[in-house]
Design a protein around this motif. Structure first.
Motif, PDB file in Angstrom:
ATOM      1  N   ALA A 139      -3.788   0.930   1.028  1.00 20.95           N
ATOM      2  CA  ALA A 139      -5.077   0.681   1.693  1.00 20.95           C
ATOM      3  C   ALA A 139      -5.677   1.936   2.321  1.00 20.95           C
ATOM      4  O   ALA A 139      -6.899   2.069   2.413  1.00 20.95           O
ATOM      5  CB  ALA A 139      -4.922  -0.414   2.749  1.00 20.95           C
ATOM      6  N   ASP A 140      -4.820   2.890   2.737  1.00 16.85           N
ATOM      7  CA  ASP A 140      -5.354   4.118   3.360  1.00 16.85           C
ATOM      8  C   ASP A 140      -5.502   5.251   2.344  1.00 16.85           C
ATOM      9  O   ASP A 140      -5.665   6.415   2.713  1.00 16.85           O
ATOM     10  CB  ASP A 140      -4.468   4.552   4.530  1.00 16.85           C
ATOM     11  N   GLY A 141      -5.449   4.899   1.051  1.00 16.62           N
ATOM     12  CA  GLY A 141      -5.700   5.892  -0.004  1.00 16.62           C
ATOM     13  C   GLY A 141      -4.475   6.649  -0.484  1.00 16.62           C
ATOM     14  O   GLY A 141      -4.571   7.496  -1.375  1.00 16.62           O
ATOM     15  N   VAL A 142      -3.287   6.362   0.074  1.00 22.23           N
ATOM     16  CA  VAL A 142      -2.057   7.029  -0.382  1.00 22.23           C
ATOM     17  C   VAL A 142      -1.576   6.344  -1.671  1.00 22.23           C
ATOM     18  O   VAL A 142      -1.507   5.116  -1.717  1.00 22.23           O
ATOM     19  CB  VAL A 142      -0.946   6.952   0.701  1.00 22.23           C
ATOM     20  N   PRO A 143      -1.266   7.129  -2.734  1.00 22.70           N
ATOM     21  CA  PRO A 143      -0.780   6.490  -3.960  1.00 22.70           C
ATOM     22  C   PRO A 143       0.566   5.789  -3.753  1.00 22.70           C
ATOM     23  O   PRO A 143       1.404   6.262  -2.970  1.00 22.70           O
ATOM     24  CB  PRO A 143      -0.661   7.637  -4.969  1.00 22.70           C
ATOM     25  N   VAL A 144       0.740   4.674  -4.445  1.00 26.62           N
ATOM     26  CA  VAL A 144       1.963   3.879  -4.326  1.00 26.62           C
ATOM     27  C   VAL A 144       2.581   3.720  -5.713  1.00 26.62           C
ATOM     28  O   VAL A 144       1.895   3.383  -6.670  1.00 26.62           O
ATOM     29  CB  VAL A 144       1.651   2.476  -3.734  1.00 26.62           C
ATOM     30  N   THR A 145       3.877   4.006  -5.831  1.00 25.28           N
ATOM     31  CA  THR A 145       4.605   3.750  -7.080  1.00 25.28           C
ATOM     32  C   THR A 145       5.382   2.455  -6.893  1.00 25.28           C
ATOM     33  O   THR A 145       6.150   2.329  -5.940  1.00 25.28           O
ATOM     34  CB  THR A 145       5.589   4.894  -7.402  1.00 25.28           C
ATOM     35  N   VAL A 146       5.162   1.511  -7.804  1.00 24.87           N
ATOM     36  CA  VAL A 146       5.891   0.242  -7.742  1.00 24.87           C
ATOM     37  C   VAL A 146       7.038   0.295  -8.740  1.00 24.87           C
ATOM     38  O   VAL A 146       6.833   0.583  -9.923  1.00 24.87           O
ATOM     39  CB  VAL A 146       4.964  -0.958  -8.052  1.00 24.87           C
ATOM     40  N   ILE A 147       8.256   0.059  -8.241  1.00 20.21           N
ATOM     41  CA  ILE A 147       9.440   0.148  -9.103  1.00 20.21           C
ATOM     42  C   ILE A 147      10.166  -1.201  -9.145  1.00 20.21           C
ATOM     43  O   ILE A 147       9.926  -2.074  -8.320  1.00 20.21           O
ATOM     44  CB  ILE A 147      10.420   1.243  -8.591  1.00 20.21           C
ATOM     45  N   ARG A 148      11.043  -1.348 -10.130  1.00 20.54           N
ATOM     46  CA  ARG A 148      11.885  -2.540 -10.196  1.00 20.54           C
ATOM     47  C   ARG A 148      13.065  -2.384  -9.239  1.00 20.54           C
ATOM     48  O   ARG A 148      13.334  -1.302  -8.740  1.00 20.54           O
ATOM     49  CB  ARG A 148      12.353  -2.737 -11.645  1.00 20.54           C
ATOM     50  N   ASP A 149      13.771  -3.478  -9.016  1.00 18.62           N
ATOM     51  CA  ASP A 149      14.819  -3.489  -7.997  1.00 18.62           C
ATOM     52  C   ASP A 149      15.899  -2.439  -8.265  1.00 18.62           C
ATOM     53  O   ASP A 149      16.344  -2.269  -9.405  1.00 18.62           O
ATOM     54  CB  ASP A 149      15.456  -4.887  -7.925  1.00 18.62           C
ATOM     55  N   SER A 150      16.295  -1.752  -7.206  1.00 17.90           N
ATOM     56  CA  SER A 150      17.261  -0.656  -7.334  1.00 17.90           C
ATOM     57  C   SER A 150      17.978  -0.455  -6.005  1.00 17.90           C
ATOM     58  O   SER A 150      17.347  -0.474  -4.962  1.00 17.90           O
ATOM     59  CB  SER A 150      16.510   0.632  -7.698  1.00 17.90           C
ATOM     60  N   THR A 151      19.287  -0.264  -6.055  1.00 15.66           N
ATOM     61  CA  THR A 151      20.006   0.119  -4.824  1.00 15.66           C
ATOM     62  C   THR A 151      19.478   1.488  -4.419  1.00 15.66           C
ATOM     63  O   THR A 151      19.580   2.437  -5.183  1.00 15.66           O
ATOM     64  CB  THR A 151      21.518   0.231  -5.088  1.00 15.66           C
ATOM     65  N   GLY A 152      18.875   1.558  -3.231  1.00  9.72           N
ATOM     66  CA  GLY A 152      18.426   2.870  -2.749  1.00  9.72           C
ATOM     67  C   GLY A 152      17.135   3.377  -3.353  1.00  9.72           C
ATOM     68  O   GLY A 152      16.916   4.593  -3.392  1.00  9.72           O
ATOM     69  N   PHE A 153      16.261   2.468  -3.803  1.00 12.10           N
ATOM     70  CA  PHE A 153      14.969   2.893  -4.353  1.00 12.10           C
ATOM     71  C   PHE A 153      15.180   4.023  -5.371  1.00 12.10           C
ATOM     72  O   PHE A 153      16.067   3.939  -6.202  1.00 12.10           O
ATOM     73  CB  PHE A 153      14.018   3.337  -3.225  1.00 12.10           C
ATOM     74  N   VAL A 154      14.346   5.114  -5.266  1.00 12.49           N
ATOM     75  CA  VAL A 154      14.515   6.304  -6.121  1.00 12.49           C
ATOM     76  C   VAL A 154      14.872   7.496  -5.237  1.00 12.49           C
ATOM     77  O   VAL A 154      15.915   8.115  -5.408  1.00 12.49           O
ATOM     78  CB  VAL A 154      13.233   6.599  -6.943  1.00 12.49           C
ATOM     79  N   ALA A 155      14.016   7.783  -4.241  1.00 11.19           N
ATOM     80  CA  ALA A 155      14.237   8.966  -3.385  1.00 11.19           C
ATOM     81  C   ALA A 155      15.540   8.851  -2.607  1.00 11.19           C
ATOM     82  O   ALA A 155      16.310   9.807  -2.518  1.00 11.19           O
ATOM     83  CB  ALA A 155      13.062   9.161  -2.433  1.00 11.19           C
TER      84      ALA A 155
END
Length: 520
Positions: free
Chosen positions: A405-421
């Protein structure tokens, strides 16, 4: 062991490829006499011409004066036989990465040079001890691993083999500084420091892609814009090329006797077999047109905001950040102990997948979205949102709209232990900690080698301190608990320092006095 005194003014270089030429260039610029030798006499002539051209260009750009450029070139001599290296104080070997070939060369060098000549190998992956074992005097053999391109990559690894005289390493450290490079010192272990520490980013990036969590481009975007790295794992692999990096991944994995932390991926094996090796072949993880990387477009963020948001109380700091973003977007907050029937449910797990975290709080998984708060949400260049396999499209899109909503890009990922980063950063830190635990190098040299050799924004130990050692430990413990994969077991160095509240860069307290008292 023979005790040596090394005084280096004349340096011989065997092998006139990119590495040999680069070492010759910095040595000549530093005032050393350089003798170039290659079994192929034509290669010596080509390398000499290349150096003449390089010094001329440096003078034209004003990086060197005309006088200094001419003097540097005058210090370089091509020799046509190995006997031409007699009288050298140091010979650096930069030939093919083959143990037998290197051993044959070192044996031959011993018959040519004096007893006080230091012999160094620029190997990136072979054991210095194994190379030195071919010599009558292994004490004067050490590793001197430069990085390509040598004049720009200002770090060099000085490797002590098991039989190396410490005076040999000391002389190479001093010479590196004289040549304008930063030396780091390491024990003779697979991958030394840089190629060992570099396992984290690439193997974990491949692991994330292999689990179908996110695309190559999305993983790169997250590591660049959310985690602050200059390149993501797949851009990096395309740059180094799989014909170089895949064999290194396999070699280090096998040299550590199938250590799960270094497990290579079938993804790179298949791509290498198909010739999709990277930038140089026009196609790798990305396609390249006229050398320009083709990046797939990101989907446009949905704009339909959720009417109400319920945020988990498990992570107080994360909750505050999410509530601030929701308030800024004008979304009503559900303050109930349990989420109301129409509320979007937001969680912020560390190391857990969204499914485990949702079930742990007995939440309706179909309305759950998870946000990665490893790095601050406010002022972020990118945010990562994760769904459970049960999350509806409406919930996913509402979550995406909220965090964009504030203009920051969002990456949507599938379920993962510990996201990506979380999982890539934790793996990088954990491997760095294990290098310190194994006493392969000092904490200071580990961070120095990685920032200069891999171009990371911080070394692995400083990165762990910046994120928080306890946070990294929680992430690893949770991934390990969910997946049961020994790859994610925390290093004792990390676990102990996190528990004691110590910096990951701190050696054991009892050792600090000894380090301070040691001659530099």
């Amino acid at each position: 062991m023979t005790s040596h005194h090394f005084n280096i003014e004349t340096i011989g270089i065997v092998g006139t490829g990119a590495m040999g030429r680069g070492i010759a260039q910095i040595a000549a610029q530093a005032g050393l006499a350089v003798r170039l030798y290659d079994t192929n006499a034509q290669a010596v002539a080509v390398a000499s011409a290349h150096l003449a051209d390089t010094f001329a260009k440096l003078a034209a750009k004003g990086k060197l004066s005309e006088t200094d450029a001419n003097a540097a070139l005058a210090r370089v001599t091509g020799v046509n036989t190995i006997d031409g290296l007699a009288g050298c104080d140091l010979v650096v070997e930069a030939i093919v990465e083959n143990l037998d070939a290197k051993r044959v060369l070192f044996r031959e060098l011993e018959t040519v040079v004096s007893g006080n000549c230091l012999l160094a190998s620029n190997t990136s992956s072979l054991s210095i001890t194994a190379i030195a074992a071919a010599c009558g005097d292994p004490s004067r053999v050490a590793g001197y691993h430069f990085f390509n391109p040598v004049p720009l990559m200002k770090v060099v690894e000085v490797i002590d083999g098991l039989r190396s005289d410490s005076a040999a390493g000391d002389a190479l450290m001093a010479l590196a500084r004289r040549m304008g490079h930063t030396p780091v010192r390491a024990k003779d272990m697979p991958g030394f420091i840089v190629n060992h520490a570099g396992r984290g980013m690439n193997t974990e990036g491949l692991r994330v892609a292999g689990e179908g969590v996110a695309s190559f481009a999305d993983i790169d975007r997250i590591m660049r814009e959310q985690a602050g790295f200059r390149l993501g794992p797949f851009e990096l692999l395309d740059l180094t090329a799989l014909d170089v990096s895949h064999p290194v991944m396999e070699s280090i994995y096998h040299q550590f006797y199938e250590e799960p932390r270094f497990t290579p991926s079938p993804i790179t094996g298949v791509r290498l077999a198909g010739g999709l090796v990277g930038r140089k072949s026009g196609e790798g993880f990305y396609r390249y047109i006229d050398g320009k990387q083709q990046v797939p477009q990101e989907p446009v963020a949905p704009t339909k905001l959720p009417t109400r948001v319920w945020v988990s109380r498990r992570n107080a700091a994360a909750r505050e950040a999410v509530l601030a973003l929701a308030a800024q977007a004008g979304i009503a907050i559900d303050e109930g102990d349990a989420p109301g029937a129409d509320s979007l449910i937001v969680i912020a797990p560390l190391g857990l997948d969204a499914t485990t975290a949702a079930l742990d709080e007995q939440l309706d998984a179909s309305r759950v979205v998870a946000i990665d708060t490893l790095f601050p949400l406010v002022g972020a260049k990118r945010r990562t949102l994760m769904t459970t396999p049960a999350t509806t499209r409406a919930a996913r899109d509402a979550g995406h709209a909220l965090f964009a909503a504030d203009g920051v890009p969002v990456t949507v990922i599938r379920d993962s232990t510990g996201f990506v980063a979380q999982r890539i950063v934790a793996t990088i830190v954990n491997i760095g900690c294990d290098i310190a635990q194994k006493q392969i190098a000092s904490p200071h040299d580990i961070d120095l080698a990685v920032t200069l050799g891999l171009g990371y924004p911080r070394g692995p130990l400083s990165l762990g301190d910046a994120v928080g050692a306890r946070t990294i430990l929680t992430i690893l413990n949770n991934i390990h608990a969910v997946l049961g994969d020994p790859r994610y077991r925390p290093s004792p160095w990390l676990a102990r320092r996190a528990q004691l509240g110590l910096s990951l860069t701190q050696p054991d307290a009892a050792d600090i006095n000894a380090i301070n008292e040691a001659p530099q």
